[in-house]
Design a protein around this motif. Structure first.
Motif, short mmCIF file in Angstrom:
data_model
loop_
_atom_site.label_atom_id
_atom_site.label_comp_id
_atom_site.label_asym_id
_atom_site.label_seq_id
_atom_site.Cartn_x
_atom_site.Cartn_y
_atom_site.Cartn_z
N THR A 1 0.80 -1.23 0.00
CA THR A 1 0.00 0.00 0.00
C THR A 1 0.83 1.27 0.00
O THR A 1 0.29 2.37 0.16
N GLU A 2 2.12 1.15 -0.20
CA GLU A 2 2.99 2.33 -0.17
C GLU A 2 2.74 3.24 -1.37
O GLU A 2 2.27 2.79 -2.42
N THR A 3 3.08 4.49 -1.21
CA THR A 3 2.97 5.47 -2.29
C THR A 3 3.90 5.10 -3.43
O THR A 3 4.85 4.35 -3.24
N GLY A 4 3.60 5.62 -4.61
CA GLY A 4 4.47 5.39 -5.75
C GLY A 4 3.87 4.51 -6.83
O GLY A 4 4.42 4.40 -7.92
N HIS A 5 2.74 3.88 -6.53
CA HIS A 5 2.05 3.05 -7.53
C HIS A 5 1.00 3.91 -8.24
O HIS A 5 0.65 4.99 -7.78
N ALA A 6 0.47 3.39 -9.33
CA ALA A 6 -0.61 4.09 -10.05
C ALA A 6 -1.82 4.24 -9.13
O ALA A 6 -2.07 3.41 -8.25
N GLY A 7 -2.57 5.32 -9.35
CA GLY A 7 -3.75 5.60 -8.54
C GLY A 7 -4.98 4.88 -9.05
O GLY A 7 -4.91 3.99 -9.89
N GLY A 8 -6.12 5.29 -8.54
CA GLY A 8 -7.40 4.72 -8.95
C GLY A 8 -8.10 4.07 -7.78
O GLY A 8 -7.52 3.85 -6.71
N THR A 9 -9.36 3.76 -7.98
CA THR A 9 -10.18 3.16 -6.92
C THR A 9 -9.59 1.84 -6.45
O THR A 9 -9.43 1.60 -5.26
N TYR A 10 -9.27 0.95 -7.40
CA TYR A 10 -8.76 -0.38 -7.06
C TYR A 10 -7.24 -0.38 -7.15
O TYR A 10 -6.63 -1.11 -7.93
N SER A 11 -6.62 0.45 -6.32
CA SER A 11 -5.18 0.69 -6.38
C SER A 11 -4.44 0.07 -5.19
O SER A 11 -5.06 -0.40 -4.24
N HIS A 12 -3.12 0.12 -5.29
CA HIS A 12 -2.28 -0.28 -4.15
C HIS A 12 -2.63 0.58 -2.94
O HIS A 12 -2.84 0.07 -1.84
N TRP A 13 -2.64 1.90 -3.12
CA TRP A 13 -2.87 2.83 -2.03
C TRP A 13 -4.18 2.55 -1.30
O TRP A 13 -4.27 2.64 -0.09
N ASN A 14 -5.22 2.17 -2.06
CA ASN A 14 -6.53 1.89 -1.48
C ASN A 14 -6.67 0.47 -0.96
O ASN A 14 -7.75 0.07 -0.51
#
Length: 169
Positions: free
Chosen positions: A98-111
């Motif tokens: 879940t770390e920053t640096g990946h592509a965004g979007g609803t179904y993302s790493h961050w989310n």
């Protein structure tokens, strides 16, 4: 064989229900309602299943792109990794969370919906021989879809997996 066919049919129905835009995840608001877990909870779950993790920075800070963090990971994503480990019998090493640096979007790493797994022949063979090839993603990554609806994208040196559910846990 009838039981296996029935289970396959159930898996297809569940896959449709959990696919983006259908059933359970019909909107971004629904997606945000997923149960989140801490880094400590995730690492405990992974350790208990024999799943390893690594980061280029040797850290777990969610705000550092060289770390591998599981803070705010969806519980179903962690369970999905456990399901993959159990189903394949392969060693799994998580290289992105879940770390920053990946592509965004609803179904993302961050989310909390994605994990990256290091490539191995065992995992690659399982994915390509068990799941359904669904074509190439916009960025050129070929993709396979599991019976439960999770998406496995081959990004060259790792698998980028989107977990809409726990994969039949």
């Amino acid at each position: 064989m009838r039981i296996r066919s029935a289970l396959s049919a159930i898996a297809l129905v569940l896959g449709a229900l959990f696919a983006p835009g259908f059933g359970v995840f019909s909107s971004a608001a629904d997606a945000q309602a997923a149960t989140k877990i801490s880094h400590a909870t995730a690492t405990s779950m992974f350790s208990s299943s024999g799943i390893t993790w690594s980061s280029s920075g040797g850290c777990s800070n969610r705000n550092n792109p060289t770390c591998t963090s599981f803070d705010q990971l969806n519980l179903d994503t962690a369970k999905g990794a456990q399901t993959l480990r159990s189903a394949t019998g392969c060693g799994l090493n998580i290289t992105g969370g879940t770390e920053t640096g990946h592509a965004g979007g609803t179904y993302s790493h961050w989310n909390g919906y994605k994990l990256d797994f290091g490539k191995s022949t065992c995992v690659t063979n399982y994915i390509k021989n068990t799941f359904t090839y669904i074509g190439v993603r916009g960025d050129g990554a070929p993709q396979w879809k599991s019976g439960s609806g999770n998406i496995y994208a081959d990004e060259g040196n790792h698998w980028d997996v989107t977990y809409y559910n726990c994969g039949g846990c």
